[in-house]
Write an enzyme that holds these catalytic residues in place. Structure first.
Site, short mmCIF file in Angstrom:
data_model
loop_
_atom_site.label_atom_id
_atom_site.label_comp_id
_atom_site.label_asym_id
_atom_site.label_seq_id
_atom_site.Cartn_x
_atom_site.Cartn_y
_atom_site.Cartn_z
N GLU A 72 0.83 -1.21 0.00
CA GLU A 72 0.00 0.00 0.00
C GLU A 72 0.86 1.26 0.00
O GLU A 72 1.74 1.42 0.85
CB GLU A 72 -0.93 -0.01 1.22
N LYS A 112 -7.69 -0.62 11.27
CA LYS A 112 -7.05 -1.13 10.05
C LYS A 112 -5.83 -0.26 9.72
O LYS A 112 -4.78 -0.76 9.32
CB LYS A 112 -8.05 -1.12 8.88
N ASP A 135 4.07 -13.88 12.08
CA ASP A 135 2.75 -14.34 11.65
C ASP A 135 1.76 -13.17 11.71
O ASP A 135 1.28 -12.80 12.78
CB ASP A 135 2.33 -15.48 12.60
N HIS A 160 -2.26 10.27 -0.93
CA HIS A 160 -2.24 9.00 -1.65
C HIS A 160 -1.97 9.20 -3.14
O HIS A 160 -1.48 8.32 -3.82
CB HIS A 160 -3.64 8.34 -1.57
C1 MEV Z 1 -6.16 3.10 4.75
O1 MEV Z 1 -5.43 1.95 4.41
C2 MEV Z 1 -6.14 3.36 6.23
C3 MEV Z 1 -7.07 4.49 6.71
O2 MEV Z 1 -8.38 4.23 6.25
C4 MEV Z 1 -7.01 4.48 8.23
C5 MEV Z 1 -8.04 5.36 8.88
O3 MEV Z 1 -9.09 5.64 8.30
O4 MEV Z 1 -7.77 5.77 10.03
C6 MEV Z 1 -6.65 5.81 6.17
#
Ligand code: MEV
Length: 427
Positions: A88, A266, A282, A380
């Site tokens: 990513e 995430k 892992d 991004h």
């Molecule tokens: C993207 O991979 C991760 C985000 O969505 C985390 C978040 O929203 O805090 C940018």
């Protein structure tokens, strides 16, 4: 081989005994892969095919994930460079930027609850589960001996059996007696050690209680292997009170709404898993542990907290289970993982876990700051546009030109990239 000629049975007796080349041929003919796809599968990587064959069954190829180095991290007073494996874009830059903004205020301070893992043994069909619980607890010393005899090396290294817990779990098929053996696995992730102990112990538990032993396996909710990190970002470094307060509001959104918490966490795992993967650990164990821990209050919540200090600065904390090791499994045998681990100069699994927690917090800071200000897309865009340019067939200098143009035109998609590329090549 063309697609029409492809197909056949997935039942391939003896596939595991074939050479890698034979396996690739068979897979290629099954799927109708062309010569370019076949050659891609057969391409060498920085892991020896012989080693890869020992790591997984039916090995055919490897898939390379880019590894970048996160800079600017200071963890417990020591500057570290951290390798991160991720597909990513923006993840590694976000950690470096966030860490830079708190480097001068001391960086990250960490602590751990230890390196204990839990293995569970499930007992069924026990009419008197409360009595059974005590029968097991009374045998703690005997259980310690049985467990420690499974891994004398671990015991010599200062690890081994630590304690016992017996829980009664009511289910639709009856009350289960669940024994937790708690084992300090030191510098190993520990799955193999504790699983062996659980399997060895289970028949005794069944005999002592008159029950039936069923599952014998570690728990990935490694809540006796918690790692914590904290850091403070000055209000000035963040860009003022408005940004600071927006970030605090972003945190409270995550902590109170599981839909947001899943995405917030995430983002944290973008950082955590990238280091876990780079070091051959892992990722699934760490991820399931983190998400289970995020729900330990009965509601799925943020793994981090954010608040304003008495000085008006922003303080972040994170706490999560991190079952990672320096010995055993892929960590020990994967030469790239070993080289990447060497970059971090860690002597213990605990030190590695502390760095990973700091990376998770830095990642979270970066994501929240972007989300609470300009949004995530701007940062991004540049790498994303380059990926799109690649996908459209751009090569060499074309990648930068095509990606710049599609950003300028605000049409960041493959079709637009293809058009720009075609025009470029016409000239
Ligand atoms: C993207 O991979 C991760 C985000 O969505 C985390 C978040 O929203 O805090 C940018």
């Amino acid at each position: 081989m063309n697609k029409e000629a492809a197909g056949g049975s997935s039942r391939i007796p003896g596939f595991h005994n074939w050479s890698v080349e034979q396996r690739i041929d068979r897979v290629a003919s099954f799927a109708g892969l062309g010569p370019a796809e076949r050659a891609q599968l057969a391409a060498p990587s920085n892991i020896d095919a012989q080693l890869a064959e020992h790591m997984v069954e039916n090995f055919v190829t490897t898939i390379a994930i880019p590894v970048g180095i996160a800079t600017n991290l200071r963890v417990d007073g020591r500057d570290v460079l951290v390798p991160m494996a991720t597909e990513e874009s923006s993840v590694i830059a976000a950690v470096g930027n966030s860490a830079r903004q708190c480097h001068d205020t001391g960086g990250f301070t960490t602590s751990t609850s230890g390196t204990e893992m839990i293995a569970q043994v499930q007992l069924l069909d026990i009419p008197d589960p409360r009595r059974a619980r005590l029968l097991i607890l009374e045998r703690q010393d005997e259980i310690a001996e049985i467990c420690n005899a499974c891994d004398p090396v671990l015991v010599r290294l200062g690890g081994g059996f630590r304690s016992l817990e017996v829980r009664l779990v009511d289910t639709p098929v009856g009350t289960m007696v669940i024994t937790h053996i708690i084992v300090d696995t030191r510098d190993a992730m520990g799955a193999n050690s504790v699983n062996t102990m659980a399997e060895r112990l289970a028949p005794d538990l069944a005999r002592w209680t008159g029950g039936t032993a069923l599952l014998r396996i570690l728990s990935n909710l490694a809540d006796r292997r918690l790692v914590r990190a904290r850091a403070t970002w000055t209000c000035a470094a963040i860009g003022g009170e408005k940004v600071r307060d927006a970030m605090v509001a972003a945190y409270h959104f995550a902590d109170n709404d599981p839909y947001r918490a899943a995405t917030h966490n995430k983002g944290i795992m973008n950082g955590v898993s990238a280091v876990v993967l780079a070091t051959g650990n892992d990722t699934r164990a760490v991820e399931s542990g983190a998400h289970a821990f995020a729900a330990h209050t009965g509601r799925y919540r943020s793994l981090s907290t954010w608040e304003v200090t008495a000085d008006g600065d922003l303080a972040g904390t994170i706490e999560l289970p991190l079952a990672v090791g320096l010995v055993g499994g892929a960590v020990k045998i994967h030469p790239t993982a070993r080289a990447l681990l060497a970059i971090m100069q860690v002597a213990t699994a605990e030190q590695l876990a502390r760095i990973i927690a700091a990376v998770g917090l830095a990642q979270n800071f970066g994501a929240m700051k972007a989300l609470a200000t300009e949004g995530i897309q701007k940062g991004h865009m540049s790498l994303h546009a380059q990926n799109i340019a690649f996908a459209a067939g751009a090569a060499g200098d074309e990648v930068a030109i095509v990606s710049r143009r599609i950003i300028e035109q605000q049409t960041i998609n493959e079709e637009a990239a293809g058009r720009v590329l075609a025009e470029l090549r016409k000239r």
